[in-house]
Design an enzyme around this catalytic site. Structure first.
Site, short mmCIF file in Angstrom:
data_model
loop_
_atom_site.label_atom_id
_atom_site.label_comp_id
_atom_site.label_asym_id
_atom_site.label_seq_id
_atom_site.Cartn_x
_atom_site.Cartn_y
_atom_site.Cartn_z
N GLY A 36 3.35 8.49 15.97
CA GLY A 36 3.77 7.80 14.73
C GLY A 36 3.04 6.47 14.59
O GLY A 36 2.52 6.14 13.52
N HIS A 37 2.98 5.70 15.69
CA HIS A 37 2.26 4.42 15.65
C HIS A 37 0.77 4.67 15.42
O HIS A 37 0.12 3.93 14.68
CB HIS A 37 2.41 3.67 16.98
CG HIS A 37 3.81 3.26 17.30
ND1 HIS A 37 4.54 3.83 18.32
CD2 HIS A 37 4.61 2.33 16.74
CE1 HIS A 37 5.73 3.26 18.38
NE2 HIS A 37 5.80 2.36 17.42
N GLN A 149 7.66 5.26 7.68
CA GLN A 149 8.77 5.63 6.79
C GLN A 149 10.04 5.97 7.56
O GLN A 149 11.14 5.97 6.99
CB GLN A 149 8.34 6.84 5.94
CG GLN A 149 9.30 7.13 4.81
CD GLN A 149 8.93 8.38 4.07
OE1 GLN A 149 7.75 8.73 3.98
NE2 GLN A 149 9.92 9.08 3.56
N LYS A 150 9.91 6.27 8.84
CA LYS A 150 11.12 6.57 9.62
C LYS A 150 12.13 5.42 9.52
O LYS A 150 13.32 5.63 9.45
CB LYS A 150 10.77 6.84 11.09
CG LYS A 150 11.88 7.59 11.80
CD LYS A 150 11.86 7.35 13.26
CE LYS A 150 12.49 6.06 13.52
NZ LYS A 150 12.89 5.61 14.72
N GLN A 154 14.04 -0.69 6.93
CA GLN A 154 13.19 -1.80 7.39
C GLN A 154 12.02 -2.00 6.41
O GLN A 154 11.64 -3.14 6.11
CB GLN A 154 12.67 -1.50 8.79
CG GLN A 154 11.60 -2.45 9.26
CD GLN A 154 11.28 -2.30 10.74
OE1 GLN A 154 11.96 -2.84 11.57
NE2 GLN A 154 10.23 -1.56 11.06
N VAL A 179 6.05 10.84 11.41
CA VAL A 179 5.41 11.90 12.21
C VAL A 179 6.51 12.56 13.04
O VAL A 179 7.35 11.87 13.64
CB VAL A 179 4.30 11.33 13.12
CG1 VAL A 179 3.66 12.43 13.95
CG2 VAL A 179 3.24 10.63 12.27
N SER A 189 10.17 5.58 19.81
CA SER A 189 10.05 5.12 21.20
C SER A 189 11.32 5.44 21.98
O SER A 189 11.28 5.71 23.18
CB SER A 189 9.81 3.61 21.22
OG SER A 189 8.66 3.31 20.44
N ARG A 190 12.45 5.44 21.30
CA ARG A 190 13.72 5.70 21.98
C ARG A 190 13.84 7.14 22.46
O ARG A 190 14.66 7.43 23.34
CB ARG A 190 14.90 5.35 21.08
CG ARG A 190 15.07 3.84 20.89
CD ARG A 190 16.30 3.49 20.08
NE ARG A 190 16.49 2.04 20.00
CZ ARG A 190 15.88 1.25 19.12
NH1 ARG A 190 15.04 1.77 18.26
NH2 ARG A 190 16.11 -0.04 19.11
#
Ligand code: PAF
Length: 280
Positions: A36-37, A149-150, A154, A179, A189-190
């Site tokens: 995603g990053h 977009q996740k 934010q 993604v 990341s979690r």
């Protein structure tokens, strides 16, 4: 890739690049990088001359100290991934670079956005996000900012931050699609902290959001929200919210004519996951 640890050195370098007419793209992160990053880095590279990524685990946005304590740190593999993705600059500051002595905490007027969804369940979280992003934008002064977009709420908050701080003209906000893993789980990341059993259950969040999208024409919005919540609870999740909202401002909606998004936050064991899906 050049690594900067000092804010003033990075700012100076950026000014020199901008003087040459180069465009700066910026991807702020808290590390534990995943695809995603990397999609944000790729989006930046597609339009900017220089892509800057920051890795800083911002303590002020964690309303839960346990979450901060256990936030994954994978710096060696982060460096490898950034190299492979062609990132030009990594900003890797210590906390004192971001919050130097004398740093004054501001209050950001986020209005309703701060009291709903994540704002309701994570009090103070978006103030912390604004605090760090405001500071990072001061240091990096990018032409374009890339967010996933996740974390849709934010994205809306940071859009408001750009407006509030008079940066909307100089920095464009680019929202990059979520993604997903092959089974639909949104990359986060979690996810690294999920046990094998929890990982197997985690795609249920995407599944209930997808079902809402599929069944939207057939049922009322409250019915769809309630059915999704029940399904997650039956699968062992502790649900903070399942909400169908206006895509524009994330407030509740009564109709199906306007663009809608379904958002969910639920914990499996001690890991809290969020996701969202555009519905129409
Ligand atoms: O989305 C994140 O990883 C963080 O909230 C951000 C934008 C890097 C600010 O710390």
């Amino acid at each position: 890739m050049i690594i900067f640890k000092k804010a003033d050195q990075l700012s100076h370098h950026i000014v020199l690049q901008k003087d040459k007419g180069l465009r700066i793209g910026f991807v702020p992160t808290m590390g534990a990088l995943h695809q995603g990053h990397i999609s944000l880095i790729e989006a930046s590279r597609a339009t900017a001359d220089i892509t800057v990524c920051s890795i800083f685990i911002n303590p002020t946005q964690f309303n839960n100290p346990e979450d901060l304590k256990h936030y994954p740190v994978t710096i060696e593999s982060d460096l490898d991934k950034l190299h492979a993705a062609g990132c030009d600059i990594l900003f890797l500051p210590e906390a004192a670079e971001i919050y130097p002595p004398g740093h004054i905490k501001k209050h950001y007027s986020l209005g309703r956005l701060e009291t709903i969804l994540e704002g309701r369940f994570r009090p103070g979280h978006f103030q912390g996000v604004c605090e760090v992003v405001d500071r990072l934008l001061d240091i990096v002064q990018p032409h374009s900012l890339f967010l996933g977009q996740k974390d849709l709420q934010q994205c809306r908050v940071i859009k408001q931050l750009l407006d509030l701080t008079g940066r909307a003209e100089s920095t464009s906000l680019n929202i990059v699609p979520t993604v997903r893993e092959a089974d639909g789980l949104a990359m986060s990341s979690r996810n690294l902290r999920l046990s094998e059993e929890e990982r197997a259950k985690a795609p249920a969040i995407f599944q209930v959001l997808s079902r809402i999208r599929q069944e939207l024409p057939k049922h009322s919005l409250p019915f769809l929200e309630q059915a999704a919540r029940q399904e997650l609870e039956q699968k062992g999740f502790s649900v903070d919210y399942v909400s169908i909202a206006r895509a524009s401002d994330l407030t509740g909606s009564n109709g199906k004519e306007e663009p809608l998004v379904a958002l969910a936050a639920a914990s499996i064991g001690s890991i809290r996951l969020i996701d969202n899906l555009a519905l129409n």
